[in-house]
Design a protein around this motif. Structure first.
Motif, PDB file in Angstrom:
ATOM      1  N   SER A 103     -51.968  21.017  18.649  1.00 31.14           N
ATOM      2  CA  SER A 103     -52.791  19.916  19.188  1.00 31.14           C
ATOM      3  C   SER A 103     -52.496  18.558  18.553  1.00 31.14           C
ATOM      4  CB  SER A 103     -54.280  20.243  19.053  1.00 31.14           C
ATOM      5  OG  SER A 103     -54.582  21.403  19.777  1.00 31.14           O
ATOM      6  N   PHE A 104     -51.244  18.330  18.221  1.00 32.87           N
ATOM      7  CA  PHE A 104     -50.790  17.024  17.752  1.00 32.87           C
ATOM      8  C   PHE A 104     -50.431  16.145  18.948  1.00 32.87           C
ATOM      9  CE2 PHE A 104     -48.911  18.163  13.335  1.00 32.87           C
ATOM     10  CZ  PHE A 104     -49.846  17.391  12.662  1.00 32.87           C
ATOM     11  N   TYR A 105     -50.512  14.815  18.772  1.00 32.01           N
ATOM     12  CA  TYR A 105     -49.839  13.911  19.702  1.00 32.01           C
ATOM     13  C   TYR A 105     -48.348  14.138  19.487  1.00 32.01           C
ATOM     14  CZ  TYR A 105     -54.139  11.092  20.015  1.00 32.01           C
ATOM     15  OH  TYR A 105     -55.421  10.651  20.195  1.00 32.01           O
ATOM     16  N   THR A 106     -47.571  14.057  20.552  1.00 32.33           N
ATOM     17  CA  THR A 106     -46.135  14.282  20.416  1.00 32.33           C
ATOM     18  C   THR A 106     -45.333  13.192  21.113  1.00 32.33           C
ATOM     19  OG1 THR A 106     -46.200  15.754  22.339  1.00 32.33           O
ATOM     20  CG2 THR A 106     -46.300  16.794  20.167  1.00 32.33           C
ATOM     21  N   VAL A 107     -44.291  12.734  20.411  1.00 29.72           N
ATOM     22  CA  VAL A 107     -43.362  11.752  20.956  1.00 29.72           C
ATOM     23  C   VAL A 107     -41.962  12.335  20.812  1.00 29.72           C
ATOM     24  CG1 VAL A 107     -42.425   9.419  20.748  1.00 29.72           C
ATOM     25  CG2 VAL A 107     -44.871   9.818  20.329  1.00 29.72           C
ATOM     26  N   PHE A 108     -41.306  12.546  21.944  1.00 32.04           N
ATOM     27  CA  PHE A 108     -39.938  13.056  21.955  1.00 32.04           C
ATOM     28  C   PHE A 108     -39.012  11.850  21.977  1.00 32.04           C
ATOM     29  CE2 PHE A 108     -36.375  15.176  24.451  1.00 32.04           C
ATOM     30  CZ  PHE A 108     -35.909  15.911  23.380  1.00 32.04           C
ATOM     31  N   ARG A 109     -38.248  11.664  20.904  1.00 30.98           N
ATOM     32  CA  ARG A 109     -37.369  10.505  20.756  1.00 30.98           C
ATOM     33  C   ARG A 109     -35.994  10.837  21.312  1.00 30.98           C
ATOM     34  NH1 ARG A 109     -36.693   6.870  15.325  1.00 30.98           N
ATOM     35  NH2 ARG A 109     -38.424   5.726  16.222  1.00 30.98           N
ATOM     36  N   ILE A 110     -35.516   9.979  22.203  1.00 30.46           N
ATOM     37  CA  ILE A 110     -34.228  10.193  22.859  1.00 30.46           C
ATOM     38  C   ILE A 110     -33.373   8.934  22.692  1.00 30.46           C
ATOM     39  CG2 ILE A 110     -33.072  10.647  25.057  1.00 30.46           C
ATOM     40  CD1 ILE A 110     -35.720  11.938  26.012  1.00 30.46           C
ATOM     41  N   PHE A 111     -32.150   9.130  22.244  1.00 30.21           N
ATOM     42  CA  PHE A 111     -31.199   8.031  22.140  1.00 30.21           C
ATOM     43  C   PHE A 111     -30.379   7.997  23.421  1.00 30.21           C
ATOM     44  CE2 PHE A 111     -32.258   9.201  17.839  1.00 30.21           C
ATOM     45  CZ  PHE A 111     -32.462   7.973  17.226  1.00 30.21           C
ATOM     46  N   VAL A 112     -30.540   6.941  24.204  1.00 28.11           N
ATOM     47  CA  VAL A 112     -29.827   6.803  25.472  1.00 28.11           C
ATOM     48  C   VAL A 112     -28.614   5.907  25.211  1.00 28.11           C
ATOM     49  CG1 VAL A 112     -30.007   6.231  27.915  1.00 28.11           C
ATOM     50  CG2 VAL A 112     -32.035   6.994  26.670  1.00 28.11           C
ATOM     51  N   LEU A 113     -27.539   6.555  24.772  1.00 28.40           N
ATOM     52  CA  LEU A 113     -26.350   5.809  24.366  1.00 28.40           C
ATOM     53  C   LEU A 113     -25.313   5.681  25.470  1.00 28.40           C
ATOM     54  CD1 LEU A 113     -25.958   7.411  20.833  1.00 28.40           C
ATOM     55  CD2 LEU A 113     -27.138   5.294  21.467  1.00 28.40           C
ATOM     56  N   ASP A 114     -25.364   6.598  26.439  1.00 29.59           N
ATOM     57  CA  ASP A 114     -24.390   6.568  27.517  1.00 29.59           C
ATOM     58  C   ASP A 114     -24.931   7.353  28.706  1.00 29.59           C
ATOM     59  OD1 ASP A 114     -24.126   9.251  26.790  1.00 29.59           O
ATOM     60  OD2 ASP A 114     -22.200   8.965  25.802  1.00 29.59           O
ATOM     61  N   SER A 115     -24.129   7.457  29.770  1.00 26.07           N
ATOM     62  CA  SER A 115     -24.586   8.149  30.979  1.00 26.07           C
ATOM     63  C   SER A 115     -24.822   9.635  30.727  1.00 26.07           C
ATOM     64  CB  SER A 115     -23.590   7.944  32.124  1.00 26.07           C
ATOM     65  OG  SER A 115     -22.318   8.430  31.767  1.00 26.07           O
ATOM     66  N   GLN A 127     -38.415  20.703  30.867  1.00 28.56           N
ATOM     67  CA  GLN A 127     -38.617  21.355  29.577  1.00 28.56           C
ATOM     68  C   GLN A 127     -39.350  20.470  28.581  1.00 28.56           C
ATOM     69  OE1 GLN A 127     -34.522  22.055  28.708  1.00 28.56           O
ATOM     70  NE2 GLN A 127     -34.533  24.117  29.584  1.00 28.56           N
ATOM     71  N   ILE A 128     -39.378  19.183  28.829  1.00 33.66           N
ATOM     72  CA  ILE A 128     -39.999  18.244  27.903  1.00 33.66           C
ATOM     73  C   ILE A 128     -41.514  18.349  28.051  1.00 33.66           C
ATOM     74  CG2 ILE A 128     -40.283  15.822  27.240  1.00 33.66           C
ATOM     75  CD1 ILE A 128     -37.423  15.343  28.302  1.00 33.66           C
ATOM     76  N   ARG A 129     -42.152  18.818  26.985  1.00 28.44           N
ATOM     77  CA  ARG A 129     -43.605  18.983  26.988  1.00 28.44           C
ATOM     78  C   ARG A 129     -44.305  17.915  26.158  1.00 28.44           C
ATOM     79  NH1 ARG A 129     -44.706  24.422  24.610  1.00 28.44           N
ATOM     80  NH2 ARG A 129     -46.828  23.653  24.792  1.00 28.44           N
ATOM     81  N   ALA A 130     -43.570  16.968  25.669  1.00 30.05           N
ATOM     82  CA  ALA A 130     -44.150  15.923  24.825  1.00 30.05           C
ATOM     83  C   ALA A 130     -45.142  15.071  25.613  1.00 30.05           C
ATOM     84  CB  ALA A 130     -43.048  15.037  24.263  1.00 30.05           C
ATOM     85  N   ASP A 131     -46.060  14.458  24.880  1.00 30.21           N
ATOM     86  CA  ASP A 131     -47.004  13.536  25.509  1.00 30.21           C
ATOM     87  C   ASP A 131     -46.294  12.256  25.953  1.00 30.21           C
ATOM     88  OD1 ASP A 131     -49.331  15.165  24.970  1.00 30.21           O
ATOM     89  OD2 ASP A 131     -49.167  14.517  22.877  1.00 30.21           O
ATOM     90  N   PHE A 132     -45.327  11.827  25.150  1.00 34.35           N
ATOM     91  CA  PHE A 132     -44.617  10.581  25.402  1.00 34.35           C
ATOM     92  C   PHE A 132     -43.138  10.780  25.119  1.00 34.35           C
ATOM     93  CE2 PHE A 132     -48.872   9.722  23.918  1.00 34.35           C
ATOM     94  CZ  PHE A 132     -49.359   8.874  24.893  1.00 34.35           C
ATOM     95  N   ILE A 133     -42.319   9.959  25.776  1.00 35.82           N
ATOM     96  CA  ILE A 133     -40.893   9.901  25.489  1.00 35.82           C
ATOM     97  C   ILE A 133     -40.632   8.521  24.908  1.00 35.82           C
ATOM     98  CG2 ILE A 133     -38.572   9.784  26.471  1.00 35.82           C
ATOM     99  CD1 ILE A 133     -39.486  11.680  28.657  1.00 35.82           C
ATOM    100  N   GLU A 134     -39.938   8.485  23.777  1.00 40.57           N
ATOM    101  CA  GLU A 134     -39.514   7.203  23.222  1.00 40.57           C
ATOM    102  C   GLU A 134     -38.022   7.098  23.436  1.00 40.57           C
ATOM    103  OE1 GLU A 134     -39.767   4.501  19.194  1.00 40.57           O
ATOM    104  OE2 GLU A 134     -39.624   6.675  18.964  1.00 40.57           O
ATOM    105  N   ILE A 135     -37.601   6.048  24.126  1.00 39.48           N
ATOM    106  CA  ILE A 135     -36.172   5.865  24.339  1.00 39.48           C
ATOM    107  C   ILE A 135     -35.662   4.736  23.465  1.00 39.48           C
ATOM    108  CG2 ILE A 135     -36.188   6.821  26.669  1.00 39.48           C
ATOM    109  CD1 ILE A 135     -35.872   3.918  27.681  1.00 39.48           C
ATOM    110  N   LEU A 136     -34.488   4.984  22.913  1.00 36.05           N
ATOM    111  CA  LEU A 136     -33.826   4.002  22.072  1.00 36.05           C
ATOM    112  C   LEU A 136     -32.405   3.797  22.567  1.00 36.05           C
ATOM    113  CD1 LEU A 136     -35.809   5.808  20.035  1.00 36.05           C
ATOM    114  CD2 LEU A 136     -34.945   4.102  18.471  1.00 36.05           C
ATOM    115  N   PRO A 137     -31.874   2.611  22.591  1.00 36.20           N
ATOM    116  CA  PRO A 137     -32.578   1.371  22.293  1.00 36.20           C
ATOM    117  C   PRO A 137     -33.539   0.995  23.418  1.00 36.20           C
ATOM    118  CG  PRO A 137     -30.326   0.884  22.940  1.00 36.20           C
ATOM    119  CD  PRO A 137     -30.465   2.381  22.904  1.00 36.20           C
ATOM    120  N   GLY A 138     -34.555   0.241  23.057  1.00 35.05           N
ATOM    121  CA  GLY A 138     -35.615  -0.106  23.989  1.00 35.05           C
ATOM    122  C   GLY A 138     -35.390  -1.393  24.746  1.00 35.05           C
TER     123      GLY A 138
END
Length: 188
Positions: A103-115, A127-138
């Motif tokens: 029961s934690f808040y969850t942020v799945f961090r993804i580095f979007v470096l290329d296609s 498959q991503i069950r996280a509450d939020f997705i963080e994309i980098l760079p923003g």
């Protein structure tokens, strides 16, 4: 459970991402409501989280960056048992899944470096069950828009956010919030 997080982002769409003790002290002076903790070790993570929580802020620990923790799910249990953290950030799906079970808040961090990275998000979206997705760079408004359409999770834009224009562009592109280590932005 996510409502508290959404409300905090609504009050202040900037998330303080802190990478040292100086950053902790500085963010506590700001109006930010959410703090991403990007440093620490087994011996001090409880103290770091405690400082953030004492200030009435939401604390999420980037579990991949805490020295001494393993890549196994037991690391999430450690954070739950030994800190007052509200959630975790991770690039590892197994950590996100375990955190959801706890029961934690969850942020799945993804580095979007290329296609290929973008295509990987498309393949993993169910498959991503996280509450939020963080994309980098923003600082990629077009990619933020595409990921927003692709994913059911709200998007947080992080990395390379350097000024007010970057914040506005990310929010206009559909990011619910931005995370940044740039302390000037914490005080915008």
């Amino acid at each position: 459970m996510e409502q508290k997080f959404y409300d905090a982002m609504s009050d202040c769409p900037v998330i303080a991402a802190v990478k040292n003790f100086e950053g902790i002290e500085r963010c506590l002076e700001s109006d930010v409501k959410i703090v991403f903790i990007l440093f620490g070790n087994l011996c001090n993570i409880s103290e770091i989280v405690g400082r953030v929580k004492e200030a009435g802020k939401i604390a999420l620990v980037h579990i991949d960056l805490i020295e001494g923790l393993s890549t196994h799910e037991i690391a999430v249990d450690y954070i739950r048992k030994n800190t007052k953290a509200d959630g975790i950030i991770s690039t590892r799906m197994n950590m996100i899944n375990r955190a959801k079970e706890l029961s934690f808040y969850t942020v799945f961090r993804i580095f979007v470096l290329d296609s290929r990275a973008y295509q990987s998000i498309e393949k993993q979206k169910r498959q991503i069950r996280a509450d939020f997705i963080e994309i980098l760079p923003g600082v990629m408004p077009k990619i933020i828009q595409k990921i927003n359409k692709l994913s059911s999770q709200a998007v947080i834009a992080g990395g390379l956010i350097t000024d007010r224009e970057d914040v506005i562009d990310a929010l206009n592109a559909g990011a619910i919030s931005v995370s940044t280590t740039n302390q000037d932005i914490w005080f915008m």
